[in-house]
Design a protein around this motif. Structure first.
Motif, short mmCIF file in Angstrom:
data_model
loop_
_atom_site.label_atom_id
_atom_site.label_comp_id
_atom_site.label_asym_id
_atom_site.label_seq_id
_atom_site.Cartn_x
_atom_site.Cartn_y
_atom_site.Cartn_z
N PHE A 177 0.85 -1.20 0.00
CA PHE A 177 0.00 0.00 0.00
C PHE A 177 0.88 1.24 0.00
O PHE A 177 2.09 1.15 0.23
CB PHE A 177 -0.94 0.01 1.22
CG PHE A 177 -0.23 0.19 2.54
CD1 PHE A 177 -0.17 1.44 3.16
CD2 PHE A 177 0.37 -0.88 3.19
CE1 PHE A 177 0.48 1.61 4.38
CE2 PHE A 177 1.03 -0.72 4.42
CZ PHE A 177 1.07 0.53 5.01
N VAL A 178 0.26 2.39 -0.29
CA VAL A 178 1.01 3.64 -0.19
C VAL A 178 0.21 4.67 0.61
O VAL A 178 -1.02 4.61 0.67
CB VAL A 178 1.36 4.26 -1.58
CG1 VAL A 178 2.45 3.47 -2.27
CG2 VAL A 178 0.14 4.41 -2.45
N SER A 179 0.92 5.59 1.22
CA SER A 179 0.27 6.67 1.96
C SER A 179 0.97 7.96 1.54
O SER A 179 2.21 8.04 1.60
CB SER A 179 0.43 6.40 3.45
OG SER A 179 -0.31 7.36 4.16
N ILE A 180 0.19 8.91 1.10
CA ILE A 180 0.80 10.12 0.56
C ILE A 180 1.03 11.13 1.68
O ILE A 180 0.08 11.56 2.35
CB ILE A 180 -0.08 10.76 -0.55
CG1 ILE A 180 -0.45 9.69 -1.59
CG2 ILE A 180 0.65 11.92 -1.20
CD1 ILE A 180 -1.41 10.17 -2.66
N GLY A 181 2.29 11.50 1.87
CA GLY A 181 2.63 12.50 2.88
C GLY A 181 2.68 13.85 2.19
O GLY A 181 3.73 14.28 1.70
N THR A 182 1.54 14.52 2.17
CA THR A 182 1.49 15.77 1.40
C THR A 182 2.37 16.87 2.00
O THR A 182 2.83 17.74 1.28
CB THR A 182 0.04 16.28 1.30
OG1 THR A 182 -0.54 16.20 2.60
CG2 THR A 182 -0.76 15.47 0.31
N ASN A 183 2.61 16.79 3.31
CA ASN A 183 3.43 17.85 3.92
C ASN A 183 4.80 17.89 3.25
O ASN A 183 5.31 18.94 2.87
CB ASN A 183 3.63 17.59 5.41
CG ASN A 183 2.33 17.40 6.14
OD1 ASN A 183 1.30 17.87 5.67
ND2 ASN A 183 2.35 16.70 7.25
N ASP A 184 5.40 16.69 3.13
CA ASP A 184 6.71 16.64 2.50
C ASP A 184 6.61 16.67 0.98
O ASP A 184 7.47 17.25 0.32
CB ASP A 184 7.47 15.39 2.95
CG ASP A 184 8.13 15.61 4.30
OD1 ASP A 184 8.74 16.69 4.47
OD2 ASP A 184 8.04 14.74 5.17
N LEU A 185 5.56 16.06 0.44
CA LEU A 185 5.46 16.05 -1.02
C LEU A 185 5.41 17.49 -1.55
O LEU A 185 6.04 17.83 -2.56
CB LEU A 185 4.22 15.26 -1.48
CG LEU A 185 4.11 15.06 -2.99
CD1 LEU A 185 5.29 14.26 -3.52
CD2 LEU A 185 2.81 14.35 -3.36
N ILE A 186 4.70 18.35 -0.84
CA ILE A 186 4.63 19.76 -1.27
C ILE A 186 5.99 20.42 -1.06
O ILE A 186 6.51 21.10 -1.94
CB ILE A 186 3.52 20.51 -0.49
CG1 ILE A 186 2.16 19.88 -0.78
CG2 ILE A 186 3.52 22.00 -0.84
CD1 ILE A 186 1.03 20.35 0.13
#
Ligand code: PEP
Ligand code: MG
Length: 591
Positions: free
Chosen positions: A467-476
């Motif tokens: 599975f994957v979990s998107i870490g938007t804090n770091d992705l941004i």
């Protein structure tokens, strides 16, 4: 006179209380409350430190070479005098006995008071004596940290909190607060936070949000303008701090506080309602937690599992002594047991960048470690550089799987080479447990998608991960090259940036096509502004602070994904997706 200080709103609501200033220091200063039964002991620690520093200065004086300028001896005399002066000695003791501050905090609080007095002096010579006081305090702080450290145990803190009950509510004001200190304050008495530095998704802000209390960060001048005991209103919605408000303003805010309490109570009624959209899509709302103790609150808030257990908080504040396998196992097991059969996703340690192991704020990390800690040895990179420590953590997580449903989540993966090492470490950890006869069950292994490289290689990653979990804090942060902890570039930190939306959409779509679970566990997941957008992208799993679950559920219950997908099409190619989304939403409502 009433003044206003502006910053960034990071945690909603209104807090009203008296200011408690936490000074930052070059020395690693612990901030905690001591219980009533430990006050005498704390005063003794302070006294012992003072005696040690006095002896140190006397020794220095005696050992001065004959040719040393006589000003040097005179300066040491001044330091000795300051050491025993009432404005330092007696007043510092007062912070301990009256406020229950630990000795280090008491000293830095008193230093803050004295520094202001010096700054206001007309006489330049006297003004410069501030440096002497700073040096003396620094010596004392060093002596305290060398000596026996005051215990930072939760029960003493809660006892101290009870001792405070009935007094005015307190609001914390600091230049910056280390995430480790924030966690300490989590079990504490503050009803709001204000810091000079930090961005919306800095870890200090995240912990404030997890406490569900109003907070404003990046209020640059706050700790200079606000004084100890000032009355403050923190408007966590607007990002404003009102210092010593007039009675009318205060009454207005008290009204707003009552309104938001009512709204909260209303939303709480949705706690156990399943989150299903109007057109029948079930949506999973999970909790982000920082310690096993948060598990019960997550269930209480209606979470259907833990989507992100930030295990690094177990590793912080320990003066280099990392938690062993058994200690970690017990913490993970406690979280798993608290969730009563619901899944718990444990992220392997994500230290580095603005989450150092030591008690340091983001500013101090930059000062100490220089350059770009966000691009350095953090998260999985750090774990892979310490293979023994990594396997130890994996064994502890695997052992917890014997008590419920556990998933492992790996932060910041970017290279397939890392993926290979991760699975090798897991295989070895399992073999070691087999050898030791320890029980564990199958755990799913997931990757955080928080580096653009990972989002761009999602297909390849999903050949390995369940599975994957998107870490938007770091992705941004990494997509836009914006340090998430730096308030100077906070205005450029934009979740609506087309490049960010593109990576989000592509990751969600591809994971859905491949039939793999995908969730978002960054702050976007708990921000109601983005709920509909993420639903339109096909997201069906959100992980957030428990306190946000009810508000997001309300959004989900009112959403119709068919209309949202049509709305999504209207923003494709827009230069300003936020504005295009807003206009499309208006069109949807008026039709
Ligand atoms: C993220 O980066 O979005 C995330 C959830 O991880 P953290 O905030 O702990 O870096
Ligand atoms: Mg992250």
């Amino acid at each position: 006179m009433s003044i206003q200080v502006f910053g960034m709103p990071v945690s909603r609501g209104v807090a009203i209380g008296r200011a408690v200033l936490v000074a930052s220091s070059r020395v690693d200063v612990a901030h905690y409350f001591v219980g009533a039964d430990r006050i005498d002991q704390e005063v003794l620690r302070l006294r012992a430190a003072r005696d040690a520093v006095a002896a140190e200065i006397e020794l220095l004086k005696n050992e001065l070479p004959a040719e040393a300028p006589h000003e040097l001896a005179a300066l040491l005399d001044v330091h000795l005098m300051l050491l025993h002066d009432d404005t330092l000695a007696v007043a510092t003791k007062g912070w301990i006995t009256e406020r229950h501050y630990n000795a280090e905090w008491a000293l830095s609080a008193q230093l803050e008071v004295l520094a202001r007095q010096f700054d206001e002096m007309e006489d330049a010579y006297l003004r410069e004596r501030k440096a002497d006081v700073e040096q003396v305090v620094e010596r004392l702080l060093h002596a305290l940290t060398r000596g026996e450290r005051g215990a930072v145990d939760a029960s003493a803190v809660s006892q101290a909190a009870r001792d405070f009950a009935g007094e005015d509510p307190l609001v914390l004001v600091a230049s910056d607060v280390a995430p480790a200190d924030m966690l300490q304050f989590k079990r504490s008495v503050f009803t709001g936070f204000v810091t000079d530095v930090g961005g919306r998704t800095s870890h200090t802000a995240i912990v404030a949000r997890s406490m569900d209390i109003p907070a404003v960060v990046g209020a640059r001048e706050a700790s200079r303008l606000i004084r100890q005991d000032d009355w403050l209103v923190i408007d966590g919605d607007a990002g404003v701090v009102i210092v010593n408000p007039s009675p009318i303003v205060l009454e207005e805010y008290r009204f707003r506080q009552r309104q938001s309490d009512l709204e909260r109570a209303r939303l709480n009624r949705l706690r156990h309602t399943p989150a299903v959209t109007l057109d029948g899509h079930a949506v999973e709302l999970l909790a982000n937690i920082e310690s096993p103790g948060d598990g019960a609150g997550a269930l209480e808030a209606g979470a259907v599992g833990v989507g992100l257990f930030r295990s690094e908080f177990l590793f912080m504040n320990r003066a280099g002594d990392l938690p062993g396998e058994d200690e970690q196992f017990e913490a993970y097991r406690d979280a798993v047991v608290a969730l009563q059969g619901l899944p718990v996703t444990i992220r392997t340690v994500d230290v580095g960048a603005d989450k150092p192991l030591e008690r340091m704020s983001a500013q101090e990390v930059r000062r100490e470690h220089g350059l770009n800690p966000a691009l350095g040895l953090r998260a999985i990179r750090w774990s892979l550089s310490e293979p023994g420590m990594f396997r130890q953590q994996l064994r502890a997580i695997l052992r917890a799987s014997a008590y419920g449903k556990v998933r492992v989540l790996i932060p910041m993966v970017a290279h397939l080479g890392e993926v290979k090492l991760i699975f090798e470490a897991l295989a070895r950890a399992r073999a070691q447990l087999d050898e030791a006869g320890r029980a564990y069950t199958r755990v799913e292994v997931g990757a955080m998608i928080e580096v653009p490289a990972a989002a761009l290689m999602i297909d390849r990653f999903l050949r390995h991960f369940d599975f994957v979990s998107i870490g938007t804090n770091d992705l941004i942060q990494y997509t836009l090259a914006i340090d998430r902890a730096d308030e100077a570039v906070a205005h450029l930190y934009d979740p609506w940036h087309p490049a960010v939306l593109h990576l989000l959409q592509a990751t969600i779509t591809r994971a859905n096509q491949l039939g793999r679970s995908v969730s978002v566990c960054g702050e976007m997941a708990g921000d109601a502004v983005f709920t509909e957008l993420l639903l339109a992208m096909g997201l069906r799993s959100f992980s957030m602070h428990p306190a946000r679950i009810a508000a997001i559920k309300q959004r989900v219950l009112r959403a119709d994904t068919r209309l949202l997908v049509a709305q999504m099409e209207k923003i494709a190619g827009a230069d300003d997706p936020a504005e295009a989304w807003r206009q499309a939403a208006q069109g949807r409502v008026s039709h």
